[in-house]
Write an enzyme that holds these catalytic residues in place. Structure first.
Site, mmCIF file in Angstrom:
data_model
loop_
_atom_site.group_PDB
_atom_site.id
_atom_site.type_symbol
_atom_site.label_atom_id
_atom_site.label_comp_id
_atom_site.label_asym_id
_atom_site.label_seq_id
_atom_site.Cartn_x
_atom_site.Cartn_y
_atom_site.Cartn_z
ATOM 1 N N GLU A 264 0.847 -1.200 0.000
ATOM 2 C CA GLU A 264 0.000 0.000 0.000
ATOM 3 C C GLU A 264 0.881 1.248 0.000
ATOM 4 O O GLU A 264 1.967 1.227 0.583
ATOM 5 C CB GLU A 264 -0.913 -0.009 1.235
ATOM 6 C CG GLU A 264 -1.929 -1.138 1.219
ATOM 7 C CD GLU A 264 -2.907 -1.057 2.396
ATOM 8 O OE1 GLU A 264 -2.872 -0.048 3.135
ATOM 9 O OE2 GLU A 264 -3.704 -1.990 2.556
ATOM 10 N N HIS A 282 -8.368 1.039 1.734
ATOM 11 C CA HIS A 282 -8.109 0.941 3.167
ATOM 12 C C HIS A 282 -8.990 1.918 3.955
ATOM 13 O O HIS A 282 -8.519 2.784 4.696
ATOM 14 C CB HIS A 282 -6.635 1.195 3.482
ATOM 15 C CG HIS A 282 -6.182 0.527 4.744
ATOM 16 N ND1 HIS A 282 -4.928 0.020 4.918
ATOM 17 C CD2 HIS A 282 -6.837 0.271 5.919
ATOM 18 C CE1 HIS A 282 -4.813 -0.507 6.134
ATOM 19 N NE2 HIS A 282 -5.962 -0.358 6.765
#
Length: 528
Positions: A264, A282
């Site tokens: 990420e 997220h």
């Protein structure tokens, strides 16, 4: 007394900032400063506390420049942006707020499940384009379906409760979930293979540890029903993403909903654009309520620490007063290592942790010692557990913790004894302090004396001639250097225990060779 000063370098709420002021802490609110590392480095030495979210990176060089820093508070659970070893070495307490976003994350998992099975994102896009494709978005009901929950801690339990309210059947896999807690939650406790075989939808709610990494591996994904769904709002790395794509492409899985990814930010990803995948960036903790909750919590915790010395939700510091610290330090190390020893050997549902303090240690403040034992026991499976939240985590899982003390100790000035009760067995280990060094003095009723090392082999075997030589030869042929070799037995020709310190971590291949030796009953790699 000089007023402590805190820098808020990320976007915390005004309510949280006011809490600092109301409690006597001077605060500078600079919500954009965290993204400017050079400026942060130039000013951080003026502050006693640093309050952050995820934008600020409290790296080793930032901590080194913060000569007066006493505490870092992370509004949220993840502390990937804090160099905890560097903070610990510098004497900086690192706090987080592990429970402020539990409901929000659980609700996001439920929302992702509905989006997935009813194909809501795809239908939304199509309808906005003026298409009326009712037949293209045939969905499925969740009513009466089986939800498999991997990880039934705080968030997993909330998800299970919401799913039961939707009249779903819930099967849960969690090594620390016992039958009593499962009954209380209204879920069926199962091993992982059983869960995979039964579940129509699998949702993950476990931290990322060495034991849980790729828990949905290619092999385990293949064990799922044809047409099953996967939801991951926990941690990237729990699912083998390449295997997941293959299972979707081959039609084995009907779909997947992902909020977290192995890397990420996930700007590009092989699953993006896949018709069977719902993806969000997220967002598990991204609600107004959750962000407000964690901001308020971190302000309260940091203020209490700076003004009164109270420690809450610390990741690297037990709750100990300055007067107690020197005497407790070696016993805290012993307590945690005994817990780690037992925790690494515990594979089945944990029901009870019993701790006995004997001799001089019984006169000390044993609360941080008990917390250290419990944290050690739980840490192998729950990476985010620490000495502050360990008792709460144990309670959530229905694990009882019993503590007893007595003034005398046989043969030693001080002894800590630990007994672990699981659904299948009991395990005991005891230790003491020699000088200032933690030592093991008993395992499963077998007397032995051994120190702790970074890497160790624990083996149980039948007490037969030649075993020691065979074990040593096997390790030597595998290139494993033995540092110390400690033995104990319950009686001549009966059960025996070997505790071997080695220089490097043991590989799975080496462990399999040890397990294949005659008379070996168990062989496990330990790390401390």
């Amino acid at each position: 007394m000089t007023m402590p000063k805190v820098l808020v370098s990320d976007a915390l709420s005004e309510t949280a900032v006011q809490i600092f002021r109301d409690r006597g802490v001077e605060v500078d609110f600079e919500p954009k400063l965290g993204k400017d590392k050079e400026k942060l480095l130039s000013v951080i030495d003026k502050y006693d506390g640093l309050a952050i979210r995820s934008a600020t990176k409290a790296t080793a060089d930032v901590i080194a420049a913060a000569k007066n820093l006493k505490v870092i508070g992370r509004a949220g659970i993840g502390v990937d942006n804090v160099d905890i070893p560097a903070a610990t070495a510098a004497g900086v307490v690192v706090m987080n707020t592990p429970y402020g976003n539990a409901i929000t994350t659980a609700e996001h998992a439920i929302a992702m499940m509905f989006s997935l099975v009813r194909k809501i994102p795809q239908a939304n896009k199509s309808t906005h384009q003026g298409k009326w494709e009712k037949s293209a978005f045939m969905g499925a009901e969740v009513f009466s379906k089986t939800l498999g929950v991997i990880g039934c801690g705080n968030i997993g339990a909330i998800v299970a409760d919401r799913a039961i309210g939707l009249k779903m059947r819930v099967v849960a896999f969690d090594p620390f979930l016992n039958e009593e807690r499962a009954l209380e939650l209204g879920v069926e406790k199962a091993d992982l293979d059983t869960l995979l075989a039964k579940a129509d939808i699998v949702t993950l709610h476990t931290p990322l540890t060495d034991q849980t990494r790729n828990i949905l591996s290619r092999e385990n994904i293949a064990k799922l029903k044809k047409g099953a769904y996967i939801v991951n709002c926990a941690r990237g790395g729990l699912v083998d993403e390449e295997a997941l794509k293959d299972a979707l492409d081959e039609g084995h899985l009907a779909g997947a909903a992902l909020d977290v990814y192995a890397t990420e930010p996930a700007i590009e990803h092989p699953l993006f654009g896949h018709p069977g995948v719902v993806a969000t960036p997220h967002l598990g903790a991204s609600t107004t309520e959750a962000q407000e909750n964690v901001a308020i919590q971190v302000a309260e915790q940091m203020s209490d620490y700076l003004m009164r010395g109270a420690v809450s939700n610390a990741l690297n510091s037990p709750s100990v007063t300055a007067e107690e610290a020197p005497r407790l330090k070696p016993f805290i190390a012993l307590a945690e290592k005994l817990g780690l020893f037992a925790g690494q050997l515990t594979q089945t549902g944990l029901k009870k942790i019993e701790i006995s303090f004997e001799g001089e240690v019984a006169s000390l403040n044993t609360k941080p010692l008990t917390a250290s034992v419990v944290a050690g026991v739980l840490k192998p499976m729950l990476a985010e557990v620490n000495v502050v939240n360990a008792p709460v985590v144990a309670k959530e899982r229905g694990i009882s913790v019993a503590e007893t003390s007595r003034d005398d100790a046989d043969s030693y000035d001080s002894v800590i004894r630990l007994k672990i009760v699981t659904e299948k067995q009991e395990r005991t280990v005891s230790g003491t302090i020699f000088g200032s060094t933690p030592r093991i003095i008993e395992i499963k009723g077998v007397e032995m004396e051994a120190g702790f090392a970074s890497h160790m082999l624990y083996a149980t075997n039948e007490d037969k001639p030649g075993f020691i030589g065979t074990l040593g030869q096997t390790l030597g042929e595998a290139g494993v250097n033995i540092a110390t070799f400690n033995l104990g037995r319950s009686g001549q020709g009966e059960g025996a225990i070997a505790l071997v310190a080695v220089d490097e971590p043991l590989t799975d291949d080496v462990l399999e060779k040890v397990r294949a030796l005659p008379h070996v009953k168990q062989a496990t790699a330990l790390s401390f």
